[in-house]
Motif scaffolding. Structure first.
Motif, short mmCIF file in Angstrom:
data_model
loop_
_atom_site.label_atom_id
_atom_site.label_comp_id
_atom_site.label_asym_id
_atom_site.label_seq_id
_atom_site.Cartn_x
_atom_site.Cartn_y
_atom_site.Cartn_z
N LEU A 1 -27.55 112.30 64.32
CA LEU A 1 -27.72 111.79 62.94
C LEU A 1 -26.76 111.47 61.56
CD1 LEU A 1 -29.10 115.15 62.12
CD2 LEU A 1 -30.04 113.18 61.29
N LEU A 2 -25.57 111.39 62.14
CA LEU A 2 -24.17 110.41 61.76
C LEU A 2 -25.18 109.15 62.02
CD1 LEU A 2 -21.27 112.83 61.36
CD2 LEU A 2 -23.17 112.70 59.62
N PHE A 3 -24.90 109.14 63.27
CA PHE A 3 -24.92 107.65 63.17
C PHE A 3 -26.14 106.86 62.95
CE2 PHE A 3 -26.00 103.52 65.98
CZ PHE A 3 -24.37 103.33 67.04
N ILE A 4 -27.05 107.34 63.24
CA ILE A 4 -28.24 107.04 61.90
C ILE A 4 -28.33 106.85 60.72
CG2 ILE A 4 -30.52 107.04 61.66
CD1 ILE A 4 -30.59 108.22 64.91
N HIS A 5 -27.33 107.96 59.86
CA HIS A 5 -27.32 107.97 58.67
C HIS A 5 -26.15 105.90 58.28
CE1 HIS A 5 -30.08 110.39 56.80
NE2 HIS A 5 -29.60 111.33 57.59
N PHE A 6 -25.17 106.40 58.85
CA PHE A 6 -23.82 105.59 59.05
C PHE A 6 -24.82 104.09 59.16
CE2 PHE A 6 -20.42 108.15 59.46
CZ PHE A 6 -20.90 109.43 58.90
N LEU A 7 -25.92 103.85 59.93
CA LEU A 7 -26.33 102.83 60.19
C LEU A 7 -27.33 102.30 58.67
CD1 LEU A 7 -26.23 101.08 63.00
CD2 LEU A 7 -28.55 102.35 63.25
N LYS A 8 -28.01 102.83 58.19
CA LYS A 8 -28.61 102.51 56.86
C LYS A 8 -28.11 102.86 55.55
CE LYS A 8 -31.46 106.32 56.33
NZ LYS A 8 -32.47 107.38 56.75
N GLU A 9 -26.59 103.46 55.81
CA GLU A 9 -26.37 103.60 53.76
C GLU A 9 -26.12 102.40 54.11
OE1 GLU A 9 -25.35 104.33 51.42
OE2 GLU A 9 -26.04 106.38 52.65
N TYR A 10 -26.59 101.71 52.74
CA TYR A 10 -25.63 100.71 52.15
C TYR A 10 -24.89 101.00 50.17
CZ TYR A 10 -29.92 100.73 49.48
OH TYR A 10 -31.36 101.36 49.14
N VAL B 1 -15.84 128.33 72.39
CA VAL B 1 -17.23 127.94 70.88
C VAL B 1 -17.44 126.57 71.46
CG1 VAL B 1 -17.36 127.78 68.71
CG2 VAL B 1 -16.27 129.56 69.53
N LEU B 2 -16.76 125.54 71.48
CA LEU B 2 -16.99 124.17 71.29
C LEU B 2 -17.50 123.75 72.15
CD1 LEU B 2 -13.59 122.49 69.41
CD2 LEU B 2 -16.37 122.62 68.19
N PRO B 3 -16.86 124.30 73.55
CA PRO B 3 -18.04 123.53 74.92
C PRO B 3 -19.00 124.08 74.45
CG PRO B 3 -16.06 124.62 75.31
CD PRO B 3 -15.87 124.75 73.67
N LEU B 4 -19.79 125.46 73.53
CA LEU B 4 -20.87 125.87 74.03
C LEU B 4 -21.88 125.47 72.47
CD1 LEU B 4 -20.68 129.75 74.31
CD2 LEU B 4 -21.13 128.12 75.94
N LEU B 5 -20.99 124.51 72.31
CA LEU B 5 -22.14 123.62 71.08
C LEU B 5 -22.25 121.75 71.20
CD1 LEU B 5 -20.31 124.89 67.46
CD2 LEU B 5 -22.34 125.00 68.19
N SER B 6 -21.75 121.88 72.76
CA SER B 6 -22.03 120.82 72.55
C SER B 6 -23.73 119.92 72.17
CB SER B 6 -21.59 119.84 74.22
OG SER B 6 -21.71 121.06 74.92
N PRO B 7 -24.41 121.55 73.02
CA PRO B 7 -25.80 120.41 71.84
C PRO B 7 -26.00 120.09 71.00
CG PRO B 7 -26.58 121.79 73.76
CD PRO B 7 -25.13 121.88 73.50
N ALA B 8 -25.22 120.67 69.94
CA ALA B 8 -25.57 120.79 68.56
C ALA B 8 -24.50 119.40 68.00
CB ALA B 8 -25.49 122.24 67.69
N LEU B 9 -23.60 119.79 68.39
CA LEU B 9 -22.67 118.29 68.51
C LEU B 9 -22.87 117.29 68.99
CD1 LEU B 9 -19.06 119.75 69.56
CD2 LEU B 9 -20.16 120.02 67.16
N PHE B 10 -23.46 116.71 69.66
CA PHE B 10 -23.91 116.04 69.74
C PHE B 10 -25.89 115.35 68.85
CE2 PHE B 10 -22.85 116.22 74.56
CZ PHE B 10 -22.23 114.63 75.06
N SER B 11 -26.31 116.44 68.35
CA SER B 11 -27.03 116.02 67.49
C SER B 11 -26.59 115.62 66.16
CB SER B 11 -27.74 117.56 67.05
OG SER B 11 -29.19 117.38 68.06
N CYS B 12 -26.13 115.79 65.97
CA CYS B 12 -24.95 115.61 64.48
C CYS B 12 -23.86 114.57 64.42
CB CYS B 12 -23.65 117.18 65.13
SG CYS B 12 -22.60 116.19 63.55
N PHE B 13 -23.81 113.86 65.73
CA PHE B 13 -23.11 112.70 66.10
C PHE B 13 -24.14 112.00 65.98
CE2 PHE B 13 -23.27 108.80 68.64
CZ PHE B 13 -21.44 108.41 68.23
#
Lengths: 574, 372
Positions: free
Chosen positions: A507-516, A493-505
């Motif tokens: 998205l989180l990266f951008i939000h963490f960069l923005k968050e204040y 399951v997880l290997p097949l999910l990898s594109p979604a995992l990258f998107s999740c990463f």
């Protein structure tokens, strides 16, 4: 080998250690801890008559009465409501129109507009607010320029209306984002049916296309309304000088403007806000459920036909161009320009004002530079940890026999209803409530925990749909050859999910960069982030360094987004 | 409160000084009036972690002080956190109540903040050997020491305000706005005293001096004023032309801006001729300090001639006698006194009577500063 270990080969007499169940329980417990950590203290404090760390504190419901009797509280609520409604209307109107124009018509430059409209989503409201102030504030470059032409002050952003419009323009891309997907995937057969009975394009748009987008519009409306209610930066920058207070700025000053803040009052106010937002989210759920699933993703055989705008397409083009130029390009460009100047004013020739001093200040003091590295570290490590956790939550919630998987899913999306501001206050209280957590206080780990909690729903939204599209046969075939749940999840399951995992990463990266906002309450020496340092500069009136830091944040974001999307092909926002 | 000198052989002298690092302070460097046991504090500081200071100052104010301090005590790593005046206390209370580590030294300028702190008995009992060298008015309470006395001034934009409209004081400003109706609408700025205790203290001291006449003045200025929670944004907006005149602006925030030629071209300033409030910035060591010895060394250094001069270089207003104006960046207490006369100094002296009825002051202030 431990002596006295349990004999391993026991007959299956009912209880057997199940690796899968242990992992599932652990994931559920971590999630529960994360979500409850900020909420519990706020609820607790709201019903105490003193700070929760005070041994004398007693149960009381007087805080709510005191809150209601606070002079000006009614005015604050009215201002907030007006601001949020106005911002939402502006954002939705702009967003829906752009989505239809870009997604469904033969507008020239569609790809360019589609790309441009996403960019504000990658930037924090703080950056956008400073950009607006720099260009359109009372002494903003554009304001003074227009004033020089017409002789009077062209607009005044120091009003609730002004703030609402700014917030609305800043939020329009979100409305666009929700609608563009449904505009693009609309079922063409319905429109073709309308066409076959002789409906004109306008009629089709109003009677078929827009109703099909209704779920996206409702969803976006409520999201934007919630975001407007919890927005701090724009009210702080434009409301402060004229003493206009909204809910967030009231809380902010209540906490930071007194040497002994009234925690009970703040918690009661937070409680009210939390109840309001949770109510809105519940309403959203109801509306979405009643509307059923409008969107039917058919095969690619027939793509929705684009509406031909004819000569109007140039009007639409001009309209969108004005929005993109004045609502996005001028603001960000102005901010970057401001970072290289002593001041920015049409009254003075710009070549006399160029300087690198704003950047030198940041380089000269370790504290300022540290906030940049901290931000990158939190975004990098935090997104990684967050992605792992969210992936686990998603497979437990969607792909396991865990008895409370439904509840786990609700838990994962609940933080959407917790404003960042309240998450910050809650975790701040939690430190007071659970002293063993004290060691976290001055570290970036605390911020990471807070951020991961805050953005669980965001990441979950990126992974969950992808998981739903994976056929369950894959799991079953693994199970038939003897793999247990965890082995199946790990190898299939997880290997097949990898594109979604990258998107999740990403998205989180951008939000963490923005968050204040969450960090405002939690940062300490050593755990400063770009947003909190920007706020400090702003409060000190060092607008040059503010724009320099904002420009650095823009640069980091651009590099990251470009790398992720163009070079690695990660999907961020569709 | 000075300590009695112990006549025993101080431990510091029995410790061999051949440690290389860590012997930057030798006995002869300390002034003669320091107790002989001072070496114990120095020694004890070597076994502490770094020194964490919460203050309402900026990094550039601190830099000369930290450099001077580290020249004496190179083993103490100093970190400072810039906070609002109030936040210094907010953080302290939140941290100590939950048993977390907190600051070792607090520097702030807020009346109710310090009064609550001292009344609550949170300050560590420490008599500085420098205390006798300082003016009596600067010692408000035992264990609470003054860092600096920073003036509140008038600042105006020279490009938008013609010379005859550049105000010399509050009364003068009232006259100017009355003579030029409409010109100064939304063009004045000052502290938001409903939201900042710093602003409150300034207004309260001015009101104590002038009574109801002062309220009349504020009633005139209020509707024309936009308010900020700190001096920085006021100055940034005066420089950009958003505001024309700011009153009760913090001098120490303003003076460094004059180093920039563009700003010096744009902005002019005056002391306030009907009363220049001097804000006494105070410091104390909290009982919960993790590095109390390092904090004592820093406190004494700040009060010493060298430390006062260093803060002067960093832009604050030293008040210790003997610190020369030419050795510091801007002003000293003595040079302000010389320039405007002692009668025109309104010392923000932490008199509890000032904050006795804050609520009604805030209400009255809101009335005066209602946006029209």
């Amino acid at each position: 080998m431990a002596t006295g270990a349990l004999p391993t080969a026991r007959p299956a007499s009912g209880f057997r250690f199940d690796r899968g169940l242990a992992i599932q329980s652990l994931v559920a417990l971590i999630t529960l801890g994360l979500v409850v950590l900020p909420l519990l203290p706020v609820l607790y404090q709201a019903f105490l008559d003193r700070p929760l760390y005070d041994a004398e504190a007693a149960f009381s419901i007087g805080n709510f009465a005191r809150l209601a009797s606070t002079p000006r509280f009614g005015g604050i609520m009215l201002n907030t409501a007006y601001f949020a409604v106005l911002a939402t209307v502006v954002a939705q109107v702009l967003g829906v129109i752009s989505a239809i124009l870009i997604g469904r018509t033969d507008l020239p430059g569609r790809a360019f507009f589609g790309e441009m409209l996403l960019w504000p989503l990658f930037l924090s409201h703080l950056v956008l607010a400073f950009g607006w102030f720099t260009m359109y504030g009372p002494s903003g470059y554009v304001t003074l320029f227009v004033k020089g032409l017409v002789g009077v002050e062209p607009w005044n952003l120091y009003t609730v209306t002004g703030m609402g419009v700014v917030a609305g323009i800043a939020q329009a891309p979100l409305a666009y984002l929700y609608c563009i997907v449904s505009a693009r995937t609309a079922d063409p057969s319905l429109e073709d049916a309308a066409r076959s009975v002789g409906a004109n394009p306008w009629r089709i748009l109003v009677s078929v296309t827009l109703p099909l987008m209704r779920p996206a519009i409702i969803y976006g409306t409520i999201m934007n309304f919630v975001i407007a209610i919890e927005m701090l930066s724009i009210p702080l920058v434009f409301g402060g000088p004229v003493q206009i207070e909204l809910f967030t700025t009231y809380l902010y000053h209540e906490v930071f403007g007194q040497s002994t803040p009234d925690y009970s009052l703040v918690a009661a106010a937070s409680f009210v806000m939390l109840a309001l937002v949770i109510g809105l989210m519940a309403l959203q759920g109801r509306l979405m459920r009643d509307s059923g699933r409008f969107v039917t993703v058919g095969g690619k055989a027939s793509r929705p036909r684009r509406f031909a705008l004819g000569p109007w397409k140039w009007v639409a083009f001009a309209g969108l161009m004005i929005y993109v130029v004045f609502g996005i390009v001028v603001i960000l460009g102005g901010l970057i320009l401001r970072s290289f100047t002593v001041l920015l004013s049409p009254l003075m020739p710009i070549w006399n004002l160029f300087t690198l001093a704003n950047y030198e200040v940041i380089a000269a003091y370790p504290v300022y530079a540290r906030s940049i590295w901290n931000t990158i570290a939190i975004a990098g490590i935090g997104s990684l940890v967050g992605t792992v956790l969210i992936a686990m939550i998603a497979i437990v919630a969607n792909r396991s026999a865990f008895p409370w998987r439904r509840q786990l899913e609700y838990l994962a999306v609940l933080p959407r209803a917790i404003p960042g501001f309240i998450a910050g206050i809650g975790i701040f209280y939690a430190m007071g409530l659970f002293p063993p957590l004290g060691w976290l206080r001055n570290t970036i780990w605390l911020l990471m925990i807070a951020y991961i909690m805050r953005y669980l729903p965001t990441g979950f939204g990126a992974i969950s749909p992808a998981l739903a599209q994976l056929g369950a046969d894959l799991d079953r075939s693994a199970r038939t050859v003897g793999a247990d749940w965890w082995r199946t999840s790990r190898s299939i399951v997880l290997p097949l999910l990898s594109p979604a995992l990258f998107s999740c990463f990403a998205l989180l990266f951008i939000h963490f960069l923005k968050e204040y906002v969450t960090a405002v309450f939690l940062f300490a020496p050593g755990s400063e982030v770009i947003g909190t340092t920007m706020l400090q500069f702003w409060i000190n009136g060092d607008n040059g360094p503010v724009s320099a830091l904002a420009s650095i944040q823009i640069l980091i974001t651009v590099v990251f987004v470009y790398t992720a999307r163009k070079l690695l092909g990660v999907k961020i926002y569709g | 409160m000075t300590r009695r000198l112990r006549l025993a052989i101080p431990a510091a002298l029995t410790v061999p000084l051949a440690m290389g690092i860590g012997s930057a302070v030798s006995a002869q460097e300390l002034p003669s009036y320091y107790p002989e046991t001072y070496g114990d504090i120095v020694e004890a500081s070597k076994n502490e972690g770094g020194l964490l200071i919460y203050s309402n100052m900026a990094q550039y104010n601190w830099q000369p002080v930290i450099e001077g301090f580290n020249a004496l005590y190179p083993w103490i790593e100093v970190s400072t956190l810039d906070l609002d005046s109030d936040e210094v206390f907010t953080r302290y209370y939140a941290e100590t109540s939950s048993g977390a580590e907190t600051t070792d030294l607090m520097i702030s300028a807020t009346m109710d903040g310090w009064l609550n702190f001292m009344n609550g008995g949170h300050a560590l009992d420490y008599g500085s050997p420098e205390a006798d060298q300082l003016p009596d008015w600067s010692k408000l309470q035992p264990n609470l020491y003054t860092v600096s006395t920073d003036p509140m001034i008038m600042v105006y934009n020279k490009l938008t305000v013609p010379e005859e409209m550049q105000p010399k004081g509050i009364g003068d400003l009232v006259r100017i706005v009355n003579e030029n109706p409409g010109v100064f609408d939304t063009k004045l700025t000052t502290y938001n005293s409903a939201q900042t205790s710093f602003g409150q203290a300034i207004d309260l001291v001015y009101l104590r001096e002038h009574g109801d006449a002062a309220w009349d003045q504020l009633d005139t200025l209020g509707p024309l004023s936009r308010t900020e929670v700190s001096s920085g944004p006021m100055l940034a907006k005066i420089a950009s032309g958003e505001y024309s005149v700011g009153y009760f602006i913090s001098g120490i925030v303003f003076f460094p801006k004059l180093n920039d030629p563009t700003n010096a071209q744009i902005m002019g300033w005056n002391f306030i001729d009907d009363g220049t409030p001097l804000f006494m910035r105070e410091m104390a060591i909290p009982k919960e300090a993790g590095s109390p010895n390092a904090a004592k060394l820093m406190l004494d250094y700040i009060l010493s001639h060298a430390g006062q001069t260093a803060f002067g270089v960093g832009g604050l207003t030293p008040y210790r006698e003997g610190v020369k104006k030419e050795d510091v960046a801007f002003y000293t207490y003595d040079s302000i006194k010389e320039e405007i006369g002692e009668d025109n100094i309104l010392l923000i002296d932490y008199d509890p009577a000032l904050v006795a009825d804050l609520d009604s002051f805030v209400e009255r202030w809101r009335e005066a500063y209602q946006q029209k």
